[in-house]
Each structure stands twice: as structure tokens, then as C-alpha cells.
Design an enzyme around this catalytic site. Structure first.
Site, PDB file in Angstrom:
ATOM      1  N   LYS A   1     -11.058  -4.736  -3.282  1.00 27.68           N
ATOM      2  CA  LYS A   1     -12.029  -3.645  -3.391  1.00 27.68           C
ATOM      3  C   LYS A   1     -11.349  -2.312  -3.657  1.00 27.68           C
ATOM      4  CE  LYS A   1     -13.033  -4.301   1.496  1.00 27.68           C
ATOM      5  NZ  LYS A   1     -11.822  -4.102   2.296  1.00 27.68           N
TER       6      LYS A   1
ATOM      7  N   LYS B   1      -4.453 -10.407  -5.973  1.00 28.35           N
ATOM      8  CA  LYS B   1      -5.737 -10.801  -5.370  1.00 28.35           C
ATOM      9  C   LYS B   1      -6.854  -9.850  -5.810  1.00 28.35           C
ATOM     10  CE  LYS B   1      -5.736  -8.086  -1.240  1.00 28.35           C
ATOM     11  NZ  LYS B   1      -6.230  -7.782   0.036  1.00 28.35           N
TER      12      LYS B   1
ATOM     13  N   LYS C   1       0.807  -1.223   0.000  1.00 31.28           N
ATOM     14  CA  LYS C   1       0.000   0.000   0.000  1.00 31.28           C
ATOM     15  C   LYS C   1       0.837   1.268   0.000  1.00 31.28           C
ATOM     16  CE  LYS C   1      -4.426  -1.590   1.710  1.00 31.28           C
ATOM     17  NZ  LYS C   1      -5.517  -1.365   2.631  1.00 31.28           N
TER      18      LYS C   1
HETATM   19  P1  TYM Z   1     -10.138  -6.481   4.214  1.00 26.31           P
HETATM   20  O1  TYM Z   1     -11.183  -5.465   4.487  1.00 26.31           O
HETATM   21  O2  TYM Z   1      -9.092  -6.155   3.191  1.00 26.31           O
HETATM   22  O3  TYM Z   1     -10.806  -7.832   3.781  1.00 26.31           O
HETATM   23  C1  TYM Z   1     -11.818  -8.434   4.554  1.00 26.31           C
HETATM   24  C2  TYM Z   1     -11.665  -9.937   4.541  1.00 26.31           C
HETATM   25  O4  TYM Z   1     -11.768 -10.447   3.197  1.00 26.31           O
HETATM   26  C3  TYM Z   1     -10.641 -11.269   2.920  1.00 26.31           C
HETATM   27  N1  TYM Z   1     -10.293 -11.095   1.496  1.00 26.31           N
HETATM   28  C4  TYM Z   1     -10.184 -12.087   0.608  1.00 26.31           C
HETATM   29  N2  TYM Z   1     -10.325 -13.427   0.710  1.00 26.31           N
HETATM   30  C5  TYM Z   1     -10.145 -14.165  -0.411  1.00 26.31           C
HETATM   31  N3  TYM Z   1      -9.827 -13.624  -1.626  1.00 26.31           N
HETATM   32  C6  TYM Z   1      -9.660 -12.290  -1.775  1.00 26.31           C
HETATM   33  N4  TYM Z   1      -9.371 -11.773  -2.955  1.00 26.31           N
HETATM   34  C7  TYM Z   1      -9.841 -11.456  -0.629  1.00 26.31           C
HETATM   35  N5  TYM Z   1      -9.780 -10.115  -0.432  1.00 26.31           N
HETATM   36  C8  TYM Z   1     -10.050  -9.906   0.876  1.00 26.31           C
HETATM   37  C9  TYM Z   1      -9.532 -10.743   3.815  1.00 26.31           C
HETATM   38  O5  TYM Z   1      -8.537 -11.715   4.029  1.00 26.31           O
HETATM   39  C10 TYM Z   1     -10.316 -10.406   5.074  1.00 26.31           C
HETATM   40  O6  TYM Z   1     -10.498 -11.565   5.860  1.00 26.31           O
HETATM   41  N6  TYM Z   1      -6.919  -6.082   8.058  1.00 26.31           N
HETATM   42  C11 TYM Z   1      -8.215  -6.587   7.642  1.00 26.31           C
HETATM   43  C12 TYM Z   1      -9.370  -6.055   8.457  1.00 26.31           C
HETATM   44  C13 TYM Z   1      -9.268  -6.232   9.928  1.00 26.31           C
HETATM   45  C14 TYM Z   1      -9.423  -7.438  10.644  1.00 26.31           C
HETATM   46  C15 TYM Z   1      -9.306  -7.096  12.013  1.00 26.31           C
HETATM   47  C16 TYM Z   1      -9.663  -8.767  10.263  1.00 26.31           C
HETATM   48  C17 TYM Z   1      -9.045  -5.239  10.839  1.00 26.31           C
HETATM   49  N7  TYM Z   1      -9.083  -5.767  12.088  1.00 26.31           N
HETATM   50  C18 TYM Z   1      -9.420  -8.058  13.030  1.00 26.31           C
HETATM   51  C19 TYM Z   1      -9.751  -9.713  11.287  1.00 26.31           C
HETATM   52  C20 TYM Z   1      -9.634  -9.370  12.640  1.00 26.31           C
HETATM   53  C21 TYM Z   1      -8.451  -6.199   6.190  1.00 26.31           C
HETATM   54  O7  TYM Z   1      -7.875  -5.276   5.669  1.00 26.31           O
HETATM   55  O8  TYM Z   1      -9.434  -6.915   5.571  1.00 26.31           O
END
Ligand code: TYM
Length: 331
Positions: free
Chosen positions: A197, A194, A113
Site C-alpha cells: 500500500k 511484494k 524502509k
Molecule cells: P501491514 O499493515 O504492512 O500489512 C497488514 C497485513 O497484510 C499482510 N500483507 C500481505 N500479505 C500477502 N501479500 C502481500 N503483498 C501483503 N502485504 C501485506 C501483512 O503481512 C500483514 O499481515 N507490522 C504489521 C502491522 C502490525 C501487526 C501487529 C501485525 C502491527 N502490530 C501485531 C500483527 C500483530 C504491518 O506492517 O502490516
């Protein structure tokens, strides 16, 4: 399995994708019957990159409504906004003070990022310490996430261990819950990245709220590999392999079954059917989403969720502060 604490979060930083659904949200739903679950919209994380206030508000409400539309039952799981539970910011700071620059610098999400940018926010750098706080605040045993969050989970485990070692047993050391298949859905225009969004190319991701025609268009334009056989072979056919995974995840069929169906038929027929499979898989979620948004029920759901989350979070935060040597407050 006895009842465990489960926590996860999704950033309201764009339109949720099929990757978010397959990699994470579907497992939130699967875990809610057996376990005590906390699912939050991580708005404090979203602001580690610039957000327009109006867009942040809309996306936050949209993600919360999508949780419910995807099948999370607010009577079973607490659904809430991260910013409605003050303990996240506070424990986030405490965890920042325990984190080393070197380990934060090694985080691949930070590297991705911040790459090529000259003004990188400090929040983006300390993001993993806040994520550790999110998890530890609930003494979570299990954290359902996609593959890209594995490294953050490892850091969370290290920080929990470091805290416990230094200040006495306070936190549960959590385990990641990463699905065996579907943990990494790739981009439609480049299977080496990957599906995300935050990718500016809208054609690279299927949004959970795309109309049937948008889904058909995106899938018909999705990149394919040389040749014409529909075969799962990540090394030599990464693009088709990704589309096959999506087909399998959305239809419940095995890769072998799908390969047999399209034997000798070429990519065209396969992509046409894949579009319908995805449209059908998302249709119930989209219908429910429209109902929830128009009912306005999400505000009560979020209030109730935050109340339940605060009870647990306050208790853990108090224990952590006391262990670190803060004077107890009068309240
Ligand atoms: P975020 O918002 O990027 O994504 C949310 C969840 O979706 C999963 N994910 C995917 N899984 C499979 N294929 C993909 N292309 C794909 N893109 C996203 C991510 O692995 C995630 O599980 N840091 C985290 C948010 C967060 C969090 C937490 C998660 C903040 N605090 C505490 C768990 C526990 C994030 O940026 O997810």
C-alpha cells in the site's frame, strides 16, 4: 483445536491492497468463529513514517470499516484502534528496553524502509518492539499475518522468552499463522517486490476500493513475462505466476484448473478474465463498505472493541509491570 487468543493488526498508512486481504484479512475472518479474536488498526505504527493528520484520520476509519466489510463480525471479534488502548504504548516502551540494537538493525522491514533516507525516525527503528507489545499484551496464541511479518514474529517470540526468563513466566509465546498460499502477493509492475500500500506507483497494487474500471486497467497493464503460455513457474515466469496466484485466490479454482482453461489462449484472454474475477471477488466487500461508512456505525464498533481490548490489556500490563519490579499504583 480448543479456543485460542488471536490478534493481528493492519497499518492505516495507505489504501489496503488485495495483498492485505489475501495474506491477512481473509484469515481474520476464518479464525473468528472458533477463537477469541482482537483485530486492530495500528495507527501508532503508521506514524513511524510521516502522516498528514487528515489523511491518517480518513485512512484509520477506512481500514476499520474494511475490517467489517471483509466479514469480521464485531459481535465476535473486538475491532479497535491501537491508540485507544493505552497499554500498547506503555508495554511498547517496556519491550523497547528489552530489545537489542543489533536485533532491531537486522529487521528487513527497517532496512527496506530506511534505505537511502538521511532522516530516519527512531520510531521506525523500535517499531518491532511495539509490535511485540501488541501481541504479548493479549497473551495471543496465534497471529495471522502475511509472509513479510515472519521476522517480526520471531523477534516477538524471542522477547517473550527473554522477559519470561528474566522476570518469571508472564507472557504466552505466540505462533505465527501464515497461509500456505497467498502469503506473498507480488507487485503488478515487478514480481520481485511484494504488493504494497505504500508503493508510490498506483498501478503496482490493486486497492480493495478500486472501481471495476481501475481494476481492469491495472490488470491489463500488469507486467507479463516473455512467451505467451499461462503457466505457473515462479523461476521463469514470475509475473504470470503471481497473476495466476491472484486468480486462484479470488476464484477458488486451483492453479491446474486455470492453466487448463487458458491452454493455448495467450496472456490477453487470461488477463481479461482475471480482471472480472477480481472485480467479482471485491464487489460484495465494496458494497458493504459503502453501507458501513454511510451508516456511521464504525464509531460504536470501535468504542466497544476498545473497551473489550482494554480489559485484557490492562490485566497483562499490570502483571508485566509487577514482574519487572514497578511499585503497584494506588488505583
Ligand atoms: P501491514 O499493515 O504492512 O500489512 C497488514 C497485513 O497484510 C499482510 N500483507 C500481505 N500479505 C500477502 N501479500 C502481500 N503483498 C501483503 N502485504 C501485506 C501483512 O503481512 C500483514 O499481515 N507490522 C504489521 C502491522 C502490525 C501487526 C501487529 C501485525 C502491527 N502490530 C501485531 C500483527 C500483530 C504491518 O506492517 O502490516
Amino acid at each position: 483445536m480448543s479456543q485460542l487468543r488471536v490478534l493481528s493488526g493492519i497499518q492505516p498508512s495507505g489504501k489496503l491492497t488485495l495483498g492485505n486481504y489475501i495474506g491477512a484479512m481473509r484469515n481474520f475472518v476464518a479464525l473468528q468463529d472458533e477463537h477469541e479474536c482482537f483485530f486492530m488498526v495500528v495507527d501508532l505504527h503508521a506514524i513511524t513514517v510521516p502522516q498528514e493528520p487528515a489523511a491518517l484520520r480518513e485512512q484509520s476509519e477506512a481500514v476499520a470499516a474494511l475490517f467489517v466489510a471483509a466479514g469480521i463480525d464485531p459481535a465476535k471479534a473486538a475491532i479497535f484502534m491501537q491508540s485507544h488502548v493505552h497499554g500498547h504504548s506503555e508495554l511498547g516502551w517496556l519491550m523497547t528496553t528489552l530489545s537489542y540494537m543489533g536485533e532491531l538493525e537486522r529487521m528487513t522491514q527497517f532496512k527496506d524502509k530506511s534505505e537511502g533516507k538521511d532522516a530516519v525516525g527512531a520510531g521506525l527503528f523500535v517499531y518491532p518492539a511495539l509490535m511485540a507489545a501488541d501481541i504479548l499484551l493479549y497473551n495471543s496464541n496465534l497471529v495471522p499475518v502475511g509472509d513479510d511479518q515472519k521476522q517480526h514474529l520471531e523477534l516477538t517470540r524471542d522477547l517473550a522468552g527473554r522477559f519470561n526468563h528474566k522476570f518469571g513466566d508472564t507472557f504466552v509465546v505466540p505462533e505465527p499463522f501464515i497461509p500456505k498460499v497467498g502469503a506473498r502477493i507480488m507487485s503488478l509492475d515487478d514480481a520481485s517486490k511484494k504488493m504494497s500500500k505504500s508503493n508510490p506507483n498506483a498501478g503496482s497494487a490493486i486497492s480493495l476500493l478500486d472501481s471495476p474500471d481501475e481494476i481492469r486497467k491495472k490488470i491489463s497493464r500488469a507486467k507479463t513475462d516473455l512467451g505467451r503460455e499461462v503457466i505457473f513457474d515462479v523461476q521463469n515466469k514470475p509475473e504470470i505466476s503471481n497473476l495466476l496466484s491472484i486468480y486462484a485466490q479470488c476464484s477458488g479454482q486451483t492453479i491446474e484448473q486455470i492453466q487448463a482453461t487458458y491452454d493455448g489462449q495467450g496472456y490477453g484472454a487470461f488477463k481479461k478474465d482475471l480482471a472480472e474475477v477480481v472485480v467479482n471477488a471485491l464487489e460484495p466487500l465494496q458494497r458493504k463498505y459503502t453501507d458501513i461508512r454511510s451508516s456511521g456505525a464504525i464509531h460504536d464498533i470501535l468504542r466497544d472493541g476498545a473497551e473489550r481490548a482494554n480489559v485484557v490489556a490492562d490485566k497483562t500490563l499490570r502483571a508485566a509491570k509487577e514482574a519487572m519490579g514497578f511499585l503497584p499504583s494506588a488505583r
